[in-house]
Scaffold this active site. Sequence first.
Site, PDB file in Angstrom:
ATOM      1  N   LYS A 158      -5.167 -16.191  -3.834  1.00 33.82           N
ATOM      2  CA  LYS A 158      -4.803 -15.447  -2.610  1.00 33.82           C
ATOM      3  C   LYS A 158      -6.079 -14.895  -1.952  1.00 33.82           C
ATOM      4  CE  LYS A 158      -1.013 -14.563  -1.166  1.00 33.82           C
ATOM      5  NZ  LYS A 158      -0.147 -15.384  -0.248  1.00 33.82           N
ATOM      6  N   TYR A 194      -2.956 -16.495  -9.448  1.00 35.17           N
ATOM      7  CA  TYR A 194      -2.289 -16.298  -8.153  1.00 35.17           C
ATOM      8  C   TYR A 194      -3.198 -15.463  -7.249  1.00 35.17           C
ATOM      9  CZ  TYR A 194       0.933 -13.841  -4.957  1.00 35.17           C
ATOM     10  OH  TYR A 194       1.529 -13.279  -3.858  1.00 35.17           O
TER      11      TYR A 194
END
Length: 245
Positions: free
Chosen positions: A146, A142
Amino acid sequence: TRIRPSSKRCAVIGGSGFLGRHLVEKLLDKGYTVSVFDIRQSYELPGVTFHQGDLCDKQALLTALQDVSLVFHCASPAPASDDKALFQRVNIQGTQTVLQACTEAGVLKVVLTSSASVVFEGTDIKDGREDLPYAKKPIDYYTETKIEQEKLVLKACDKEKGLLTVAIRPHGIFGPRDPQLVPILVDTARRGKMKFIIGDGSNLVDFTFVDNVVHGHILAAESLRPESPICGKAYHITNDEPVRF
Ligand code: NAD
């Protein structure tokens, strides 16, 4: 001649989510006309037009971005997922598609919801400033995506082409209708899994009330002008002091 998009018309990509919906409600209060673009529709509100679609689909985005001057991008797969391919597809390729669609649709400003975890290397950060480097070893897929997403959005800031971008980096967000943070903490505690401490009890974590995160997004959007120093930059956002956890 192209009609200049109205400055009070905006789109919230991920507007069916926890943060997105709070953002939509505040934007309506402030007199904006709001379109929501999301893979799901989770509510109905007068004054909001919903466009259901995947942000990897440029044609679907273009329909939702007609006459829109300001885009908030706060869509992401759930951080708890372990699906690397999904994070790459949505957060990296999808963000590229969002930026292309914004350019083609004549959008003037993009505000990205990034994450403070993009600078987290596993050790506590107190009073961390925005000049901290991106994490070399991000804590999960994740966060890895990002970081790439934020770089793409900030790099796309181009005054000549007329697209201005900025990123807001919250850490944990709490508030009404929070589907993850507090419910997961409460559930873990109920299941008796909080009876031990990892570390010496002085680890830090940062939580921000959702209204403050929304406020930060709207301030960033409204301050984003060609002459503004915030163009192409990322900003941490927090309440005040980090919490001992
Ligand atoms: P959420 O899961 O409630 O909302 C995300 C929304 O994105 C959902 O409505 C989902 O349907 C939508 N979405 C996912 N994939 C999509 C796709 N392919 N196309 C279109 N829509 C899609 O999450 P949230 O907590 O509201 O998070 C919003 C943003 O804030 C995310 O970018 C997240 O990385 C960031 N963020 C959240 C927190 C937090 O504590 N909640 C902390 C830091 C950063």
